[in-house]
Design an enzyme around this catalytic site. Structure first.
Site, short mmCIF file in Angstrom:
data_model
loop_
_atom_site.label_atom_id
_atom_site.label_comp_id
_atom_site.label_asym_id
_atom_site.label_seq_id
_atom_site.Cartn_x
_atom_site.Cartn_y
_atom_site.Cartn_z
N TYR A 102 3.82 70.39 12.14
CA TYR A 102 2.92 69.79 11.19
C TYR A 102 1.67 70.31 11.51
O TYR A 102 1.21 70.13 12.46
CB TYR A 102 3.17 68.18 11.32
CG TYR A 102 2.07 67.59 10.36
CD1 TYR A 102 2.50 67.06 9.10
CD2 TYR A 102 0.81 67.23 10.88
CE1 TYR A 102 1.37 66.60 8.18
CE2 TYR A 102 0.07 66.63 9.95
CZ TYR A 102 0.43 65.93 8.66
OH TYR A 102 -0.38 65.56 7.82
N GLU A 190 -2.48 70.66 3.95
CA GLU A 190 -1.54 70.12 4.62
C GLU A 190 -0.14 71.03 4.56
O GLU A 190 0.20 71.42 3.37
CB GLU A 190 -0.94 68.92 4.10
CG GLU A 190 0.14 68.23 5.13
CD GLU A 190 0.54 66.62 4.58
OE1 GLU A 190 0.37 65.67 5.21
OE2 GLU A 190 1.24 66.75 3.64
#
Ligand code: GDP
Ligand code: MN
Length: 382
Positions: A102, A190
């Site tokens: 992530y 992101e």
């Protein structure tokens, strides 16, 4: 402005981040053609909606071959994901996922600095990771005046316990993602998952990019990416007319001059048992055109049962606002009652003008609280 995954990936790719090769399709037949162009084989079909959690909602499916892509696209197109109807899918060559990381860069208003987050526990549920394994989510603020530096990238890689052999690949993605964030005036970049493939390369398998609306004037190509069809029709109408408008769920239309006043109006209406339908700041000045525009935007929401027009006169004079309201009411039909509160500069004169003209459906109150009670009473028919 939020961007679709395929648009976000297009931007990441400009900065040298590897993304899957893909095509956008709006019908199962187009998805089939896309699959053919990509050479068939193992592909993924992904719903393009401006909301996260598509995987869990059935909006991401791995497909085997052209026929399967067409079938999976037929299943995903039209799918409602948290209130967002899927109108396009991304067909991509499937990435060979060994590990899911992530990475995000978001503007942290509290710290007045970009916040970088990196974790080796990426995939679908990063919020769960933040709660159950906070140590696994490395969080570092970056000083915007210093910008990205190699030592900073290394600190983030070590804090997230990324294996040594992946430092070069993941580090390059961090640097590129920050360039993208910085140069495109993004509020969020992101990548979840950031994939480590079977052969050790690093690929962005998802992308969520949000660009600051106030900077779109200097990114015309990104401004053009806006999907007008997916936007809320009222918010779109307000944007075109340069009115600050936010749609809410209630039944009372709120207009005021000044964002602070409108926000406190929402609170007062809530306090006396009403539910605001929107937030609308008409700004300074009070000419009839502006008031007509504001009323049209508020009335375009069929849920609105009554309108609260809250004015505090400072530089804006209440008598001028009153004249503007009367001219607006003469120019357009208003099918719901309006409660006006005028206070401040020339308020006595303003209220007298409204009382003398007394257009049907218009109620004038002296204080914000009295006006809030009145509009709630009118909206609920109590
Ligand atoms: P989100 O749920 O909206 O965040 O959608 P993602 O694009 O992150 O996809 C959700 C999950 O689908 C990922 O975590 C992966 O496990 C899986 N997935 C997405 N793309 C691929 C791919 O190219 N290949 C494989 N095997 N799985 C994928
Ligand atoms: Mn994702």
């Amino acid at each position: 402005m939020d961007l679709y995954e395929h648009q976000g990936k297009e931007l990441l790719a400009r900065y040298g981040i590897v993304v899957g090769e893909g095509r956008v399709a709006t019908t199962p037949a187009e998805a089939r053609a896309a699959a053919q162009e990509l050479g068939g084989g193992r592909l993924v079909v992904k719903a393009q909606v401006l909301v996260g959690g598509r995987g869990k909602a059935g909006g991401v499916k791995v497909a085997d071959g052209v026929d399967d892509v067409e079938a999976k696209a037929a299943a995903i197109l039209g799918l409602d994901i948290k209130g967002h109807v899927t109108r396009r899918v991304l067909v991509e060559k499937a990435v060979d996922i060994a590990k899911e990381y992530y990475l995000s860069i978001a503007f942290d208003r509290g710290a007045k600095a970009p916040l970088l987050m990196l974790s080796t526990m990426g995939g679908m549920d990063i919020e769960g990771v933040a709660v159950d394994h906070p140590e696994a989510l490395a969080r570092i603020h970056l000083d915007p005046a210093i910008g990205m530096r190699p030592f900073f990238v290394r600190r983030l890689l070590f804090a997230a316990s990324v294996p040594r052999e992946e430092h070069a690949g993941v580090g390059a993605v961090i640097e590129s993602a920050y360039c993208c964030y910085q140069e495109l005036d993004a509020m969020l970049v992101e990548i979840n998952p950031l994939v480590v493939t079977g052969d050790g390369s690093i690929v962005a398998a998802d992308a969520k990019v949000t660009v600051d609306d106030s900077s779109l004037y200097r990114h015309a190509d990104i401004a053009d990416m806006r999907d007008v069809a997916a936007a809320d029709p009222q918010e779109q109408m307000a944007r075109e007319r340069h009115v600050t408008y936010v749609k809410l769920d209630g039944t009372i239309g709120i207009l005021g001059n000044g964002a602070g006043l409108v926000m406190s109006t929402l609170d007062v209406v809530d306090q006396v048992g009403g539910s605001p339908a929107n937030f609308l700041d008409v700004g300074g000045g009070a000419d009839a055109d502006k008031i007509v525009t504001a009323l049209e935007v508020v009335l375009s929401d069929p849920k609105v049962e009554a309108i609260f027009f809250n004015i505090f006169g400072g530089i804006t004079r209440c008598d001028e606002v009153a004249r503007g309201i009367l001219a607006a009411l003469a120019a357009m039909p208003v099918p719901v009652p309006i409660v006006v509160r005028l206070d401040g500069t020339n308020d006595v004169e303003g209220r007298r003008l409204l009382a003398d003209a007394a257009p049907p459906g218009l109620h004038v109150e002296r204080t914000m609280l009295e006006a809030a009670r009145k509009v709630v009473e009118l909206a609920t028919g109590a």
